[in-house]
Scaffold this active site. Sequence first.
Site, PDB file in Angstrom:
ATOM      1  CG  HIS A  34      -0.276  -0.289   2.516  1.00 42.22           C
ATOM      2  ND1 HIS A  34       0.623   0.598   3.073  1.00 42.22           N
ATOM      3  CD2 HIS A  34      -0.335  -1.339   3.370  1.00 42.22           C
ATOM      4  CE1 HIS A  34       1.059   0.122   4.216  1.00 42.22           C
ATOM      5  NE2 HIS A  34       0.509  -1.066   4.423  1.00 42.22           N
ATOM      6  CB  ALA A  35       0.104   4.857   0.025  1.00 42.59           C
ATOM      7  N   GLY A  36       1.907   3.136   2.199  1.00 43.06           N
ATOM      8  CA  GLY A  36       2.930   3.154   3.261  1.00 43.06           C
ATOM      9  C   GLY A  36       4.206   2.467   2.791  1.00 43.06           C
ATOM     10  CG  HIS A  37       4.288  -1.711   1.937  1.00 45.04           C
ATOM     11  ND1 HIS A  37       2.976  -2.107   1.965  1.00 45.04           N
ATOM     12  CD2 HIS A  37       4.906  -2.402   2.927  1.00 45.04           C
ATOM     13  CE1 HIS A  37       2.799  -3.003   2.918  1.00 45.04           C
ATOM     14  NE2 HIS A  37       3.949  -3.200   3.526  1.00 45.04           N
ATOM     15  CD  GLN A  61       7.086 -11.426  10.537  1.00 47.00           C
ATOM     16  OE1 GLN A  61       8.158 -11.447   9.934  1.00 47.00           O
ATOM     17  NE2 GLN A  61       6.417 -10.301  10.692  1.00 47.00           N
ATOM     18  N   GLY A 149       9.042   1.002   8.487  1.00 47.35           N
ATOM     19  CA  GLY A 149       8.045   1.991   8.870  1.00 47.35           C
ATOM     20  C   GLY A 149       8.049   2.256  10.369  1.00 47.35           C
ATOM     21  CD  GLN A 155       9.073  -4.945  11.924  1.00 45.34           C
ATOM     22  OE1 GLN A 155       8.504  -6.016  12.021  1.00 45.34           O
ATOM     23  NE2 GLN A 155       8.945  -4.175  10.862  1.00 45.34           N
ATOM     24  CB  VAL A 178       1.534   6.466   4.772  1.00 45.17           C
ATOM     25  CG1 VAL A 178       0.539   7.070   3.782  1.00 45.17           C
ATOM     26  CG2 VAL A 178       2.971   6.753   4.320  1.00 45.17           C
TER      27      VAL A 178
END
Length: 287
Positions: A34-37, A61, A149, A155, A178
Amino acid sequence: MEIVVTLEQLREALSSWRSEKKTIALVPTMGALHAGHLALVEEASRRADRVVVSIFVNPLQFGPNEDFSQYPRTLSLDQAQLKRHGLASVLFAPTVSVMYPSGASRTTVVVGRMSEVLCGRARPTHFVGVTTVVTKLFHMVQPDFAVFGQKDAQQLAIIRQMVLDLNFAVTVVGVPTVREPSGLALSSRNRYLSIEDKHRASYLFRGLLAAKSLFDAGERNPQVLVAQVIDTLHQVDLTPEYVECVDRELLDPVDGLVSRPVTLALACPVGAARLIDNITLDPGHHE
Ligand code: PAF
């Protein structure tokens, strides 16, 4: 953009860049981009000559009752999106057997106490899975920069600590979260939310902002800040798994009043999703 699946293909691409003295940035992801990536990829391309985006839904994980099997896998859409975006040089999409050649990994990387607090309480094996797979990716790609992020603040802090402790020659870069116009942090898990869930989920950031308003007005008691977030969540019948004010680097709970930069972090179930969010509160920073 080249798509590579095996380590041999990856090494071939990397060795030609290295011989040309190109710098490399890695953006590790689990796909469902998505836009965050894309913001991570943009930061990576500002830092380095070549960008490797990895897509791997890492089984290590996920806990036994978590969403590993439902986790969205949209490789061809992700690939098309990265191609259109135009900034990634290589998409590395290994299979489970490339990443874990002997089946269950007998070797893991553990960043002790920092992995046991906050999300680590409900997800006791999660961060071991993250640090193990990120270590493997660092060995495979040997990037100059690795971009993550800030939404996953725990993390990011754990990976920074691991890089320091294990002397990895990589600069870890954090990129601001984002958000949708409602304030909801973008996440691949937002796909699990109904429209009504999304509205309620926007109260996560609303709660963090309400605490920040108190902080900006001089409130330094972490319990008051936490209570403000919880009260805001209660307005839409949300009960958080945790809301905590912790040291930004080592994730220790704030002892006494806030006198250095802290992360105000939360996890909260909303509909079928478990969402996380956070903000930084910095007493030295006045807006
Ligand atoms: O943040 C994620 O998407 C994952 O935890 C990561 C860093 C790609 C490791 O699997």
